[in-house]
Design a protein around this motif. Structure first.
Motif, mmCIF file in Angstrom:
data_model
loop_
_atom_site.group_PDB
_atom_site.id
_atom_site.type_symbol
_atom_site.label_atom_id
_atom_site.label_comp_id
_atom_site.label_asym_id
_atom_site.label_seq_id
_atom_site.Cartn_x
_atom_site.Cartn_y
_atom_site.Cartn_z
ATOM 1 N N LYS A 93 0.823 -1.210 0.000
ATOM 2 C CA LYS A 93 0.000 0.000 0.000
ATOM 3 C C LYS A 93 0.860 1.265 0.000
ATOM 4 O O LYS A 93 0.609 2.205 -0.775
ATOM 5 N N ILE A 94 1.891 1.261 0.845
ATOM 6 C CA ILE A 94 2.767 2.432 0.896
ATOM 7 C C ILE A 94 3.451 2.644 -0.452
ATOM 8 O O ILE A 94 3.559 3.769 -0.949
ATOM 9 N N GLY A 95 3.935 1.564 -1.070
ATOM 10 C CA GLY A 95 4.570 1.691 -2.384
ATOM 11 C C GLY A 95 3.616 2.235 -3.431
ATOM 12 O O GLY A 95 3.987 3.076 -4.254
ATOM 13 N N ILE A 96 2.377 1.751 -3.404
ATOM 14 C CA ILE A 96 1.374 2.214 -4.371
ATOM 15 C C ILE A 96 1.027 3.674 -4.138
ATOM 16 O O ILE A 96 0.924 4.467 -5.084
ATOM 17 N N VAL A 97 0.855 4.044 -2.865
ATOM 18 C CA VAL A 97 0.523 5.438 -2.549
ATOM 19 C C VAL A 97 1.644 6.367 -2.993
ATOM 20 O O VAL A 97 1.395 7.443 -3.554
ATOM 21 N N ASN A 98 2.891 5.966 -2.780
ATOM 22 C CA ASN A 98 4.016 6.789 -3.218
ATOM 23 C C ASN A 98 4.026 6.928 -4.742
ATOM 24 O O ASN A 98 4.320 8.005 -5.281
ATOM 25 N N ALA A 99 3.706 5.843 -5.446
ATOM 26 C CA ALA A 99 3.628 5.902 -6.910
ATOM 27 C C ALA A 99 2.516 6.850 -7.356
ATOM 28 O O ALA A 99 2.679 7.611 -8.315
#
Length: 413
Positions: free
Chosen positions: A186-192
């Motif tokens: 989730k954190i990786g997706i939000v950063n993207a």
């Protein structure tokens, strides 16, 4: 664990705050209107227009007046009654110098327009890639949030049962590992998402975060599109429309014009004028015609002509290299798209339906105690990876399609 969940929720809230659904057409309209790179490039075209106007201007005529400073016979200063003369001279360009200078300036303007077209195509392709990337990252986030909500709730229930001694700590830790993995996703997706939104702000000039507006039916139509023409025709379209390659052709033309312009510099120019002399000539108030031209004993611009000729050869070589690079790039982009499409087409609708059916069944059977925790978490982890890969597959397919559009600068998709 609760801290991680709260933090992830805050990041999601921040990324979603102020978002407004925008279609790709909305973004493209704002991009054309507000993008600073395009505005800056337009000034180059205006400068080229000014160069054309400057090239058309001839040298100003020269006027000279001669009069008496001191008359020694009459002992009088500035005796304007005698010994006055007036001459007017104009430089006339021969050999077509002005014609070639104007033609060269016009060719430079056409190159400036092609540079603008190329920049527009490059930025528009990047805008489209960014928009579709944001779309599929948002789709990933929706699915991950759904899984995370369920697994986090399940973890809290297991914590209660572990405290009561009904479940083992090992089972709780296994669920906790799943939740940690989902939070990391989730954190990786939000950063993207944040990165893509920032790029869209730069492209469009909007200050607020942008949320994509593509329905599932529109998404399916976009992904199913195929080129209606064969690869060789696509290559030909690229050669006809790609502004970068057309710029290289225009550069050859400009180099040839420059050769003629430099050759024309070897042709002597004519200075034509008229002269009136009050008393200094053979007659009173004598009016004379003056003609002056340099003696062409050698070619004064020989070096620049040779240099210009080599520039033609250089431009031709660069254009040939540009053509080869463009054709190979189109072929690579087409093959990349074809590979992505074949991979996407291999996943049938019934396969996706079966995946969702098994997912629903696993959750129902786990709640009933018919499935062990190990089998359940193994399946959920596999399901998580599969969903993310499916969206990544779709994203890469759309990016590959946009790359073909960029290279051909045509609406292939």
């Amino acid at each position: 664990m609760r801290v991680v969940l709260v933090f992830a929720g805050l990041v999601t809230a921040i990324s979603g705050f102020g978002q407004e659904p925008r279609t790709l057409e909305d973004c493209e309209t704002a991009f054309i209107k507000n993008n600073l790179s395009l505005l800056a490039q337009q000034y180059n075209v205006s400068q080229a227009d000014a160069d054309i106007a400057q090239a058309k201007i001839w040298d100003l005529p020269q006027v000279s007046f001669q009069t008496n400073l001191y008359n020694p016979d009459a002992h009088k200063a500035f005796d304007l009654s005698k010994a006055n003369s007036l001459s007017v001279q104009q430089l006339l360009y021969l050999g077509g110098k002005k014609k070639y200078e104007v033609a060269y300036a016009r060719s430079n303007r056409e190159q400036a327009l092609l540079e603008f077209d190329q920049l527009l195509a490059e930025l528009k392709a990047r805008l489209n890639e960014t928009y579709y990337t944001l779309h599929y990252e948002e789709k990933k986030l929706i699915d991950i949030n759904t899984q995370l909500t369920y697994m986090a709730g399940l973890l809290e229930a297991f914590k209660v049962q572990t405290a009561k001694g009904n479940t083992s700590l090992k089972e709780q830790v296994r669920l906790q590992s799943m939740v940690v993995q989902l939070n990391n996703d989730k954190i990786g997706i939000v950063n993207a998402i944040l990165q893509q939104q920032q790029l869209l702000k730069t492209f469009t000039g909007w200050q607020e975060n942008i949320h994509t507006a593509i329905t599932d039916s529109e998404d399916s139509i976009l992904l199913a599109k195929r080129p209606l023409i064969p690869l060789e025709t696509i290559k030909q379209q690229a050669l006809e429309h790609n502004a970068g390659y057309r710029y290289s052709l225009k550069n050859i033309e400009a180099s040839k014009i420059n050769v003629n312009w430099q050759r024309s510099q070897n042709v002597p120019d004519l200075t034509l004028g008229g002269e009136w002399d009050q008393l200094g000539g053979a007659f009173r108030n004598e009016v004379n015609l003056t003609v002056g031209i340099p003696i062409p004993l050698w070619k004064r611009n020989k070096g620049n002509v040779t240099k210009a000729q080599y520039q033609v050869k250089e431009s031709q070589a660069n254009s040939d290299m540009k053509k080869l690079d463009l054709e190979t790039s189109v072929e690579l982009a087409y093959q990349t798209w074809e590979n992505q499409y074949d991979q996407y087409a291999a996943v049938k609708a019934e396969d996706l339906q079966n995946l969702q059916t098994v997912h629903t069944g696993m959750m129902a059977n786990f709640r009933k105690g018919n499935v062990t925790l190990i089998d359940f978490t193994d399946f959920m982890d596999s399901y998580r990876q599969t969903i993310l890969q499916l969206y990544e597959m779709k994203k890469q397919l759309m990016i590959a399609a946009q790359e073909l559009n960029r290279l051909t600068q045509s609406k292939i998709f």
